[in-house]
Scaffold this motif. Sequence first.
Motif, PDB file in Angstrom:
ATOM      1  N   PRO A  13      26.844 -22.607   1.933  1.00 50.37           N
ATOM      2  CA  PRO A  13      25.464 -22.145   2.066  1.00 50.37           C
ATOM      3  C   PRO A  13      24.595 -23.230   2.703  1.00 50.37           C
ATOM      4  O   PRO A  13      24.935 -24.418   2.682  1.00 50.37           O
ATOM      5  N   ASP A  14      23.472 -22.832   3.248  1.00 51.38           N
ATOM      6  CA  ASP A  14      22.585 -23.765   3.953  1.00 51.38           C
ATOM      7  C   ASP A  14      22.186 -24.961   3.098  1.00 51.38           C
ATOM      8  O   ASP A  14      22.102 -26.080   3.591  1.00 51.38           O
ATOM      9  N   TRP A  15      21.962 -24.753   1.800  1.00 51.14           N
ATOM     10  CA  TRP A  15      21.528 -25.870   0.957  1.00 51.14           C
ATOM     11  C   TRP A  15      22.642 -26.909   0.787  1.00 51.14           C
ATOM     12  O   TRP A  15      22.374 -28.098   0.693  1.00 51.14           O
ATOM     13  N   ILE A  16      23.908 -26.472   0.808  1.00 51.98           N
ATOM     14  CA  ILE A  16      25.029 -27.420   0.734  1.00 51.98           C
ATOM     15  C   ILE A  16      25.143 -28.174   2.059  1.00 51.98           C
ATOM     16  O   ILE A  16      25.348 -29.388   2.083  1.00 51.98           O
ATOM     17  N   LEU A  19      22.490 -30.746   2.037  1.00 54.36           N
ATOM     18  CA  LEU A  19      22.789 -31.808   1.070  1.00 54.36           C
ATOM     19  C   LEU A  19      23.765 -32.832   1.642  1.00 54.36           C
ATOM     20  O   LEU A  19      23.632 -34.028   1.423  1.00 54.36           O
ATOM     21  N   PHE A  20      24.743 -32.370   2.417  1.00 55.25           N
ATOM     22  CA  PHE A  20      25.762 -33.257   2.969  1.00 55.25           C
ATOM     23  C   PHE A  20      25.454 -33.716   4.392  1.00 55.25           C
ATOM     24  O   PHE A  20      26.243 -34.441   4.989  1.00 55.25           O
ATOM     25  N   ALA A  21      24.338 -33.319   4.945  1.00 51.33           N
ATOM     26  CA  ALA A  21      24.024 -33.588   6.359  1.00 51.33           C
ATOM     27  C   ALA A  21      24.107 -35.065   6.718  1.00 51.33           C
ATOM     28  O   ALA A  21      24.559 -35.416   7.807  1.00 51.33           O
ATOM     29  N   ARG A  25      29.329 -33.359   8.575  1.00 49.45           N
ATOM     30  CA  ARG A  25      28.957 -32.064   9.134  1.00 49.45           C
ATOM     31  C   ARG A  25      29.861 -31.001   8.527  1.00 49.45           C
ATOM     32  O   ARG A  25      31.076 -31.024   8.726  1.00 49.45           O
ATOM     33  N   LEU A  26      29.297 -30.094   7.791  1.00 52.83           N
ATOM     34  CA  LEU A  26      30.065 -29.023   7.174  1.00 52.83           C
ATOM     35  C   LEU A  26      29.885 -27.749   7.983  1.00 52.83           C
ATOM     36  O   LEU A  26      28.771 -27.361   8.313  1.00 52.83           O
ATOM     37  N   GLU A  27      30.992 -27.123   8.305  1.00 57.23           N
ATOM     38  CA  GLU A  27      30.933 -25.872   9.060  1.00 57.23           C
ATOM     39  C   GLU A  27      31.899 -24.874   8.450  1.00 57.23           C
ATOM     40  O   GLU A  27      32.820 -25.240   7.717  1.00 57.23           O
ATOM     41  N   THR A  28      31.692 -23.634   8.790  1.00 54.68           N
ATOM     42  CA  THR A  28      32.563 -22.567   8.314  1.00 54.68           C
ATOM     43  C   THR A  28      33.963 -22.758   8.904  1.00 54.68           C
ATOM     44  O   THR A  28      34.108 -23.023  10.092  1.00 54.68           O
TER      45      THR A  28
END
Length: 128
Positions: A13-16, A19-21, A25-28
Amino acid sequence: MNKCTTVALFDPPDWIVALFASVRRLETRHLFCELGEDHDDDHAAMLWDEGGRPGSAVWARWARRNMRLASLGWCTALTPKEEACGLFDDHPSAHAWDVTDRTLEAWKRELAKDFPDHFPEYGEGHES
């Protein structure tokens, strides 16, 4: 023992993501369980490791549609040649060296046909 074949969609989700930005970089993407097929606990896939320090590896753990991120220490088991397990501490099922990823093994056998020097373990006489 063969590797678990469970796959999960990691769609943070956007908030996760926010949080990790500053860290990652978290992506689907799709995650493949890294445990042996006989485990009776949540599935697990390592997302990243920050240099092998204790608790520096972030793993996705999931059961059905419930996924969580967990910072887990490394398994301390070693082979007689002192090779590390590669899974998290207190993981269910077998150690990583006893788990066979059949897809990866098939790729290596195919690559060995064109690059035998890179994959000598798949030369003539190698058992499939």
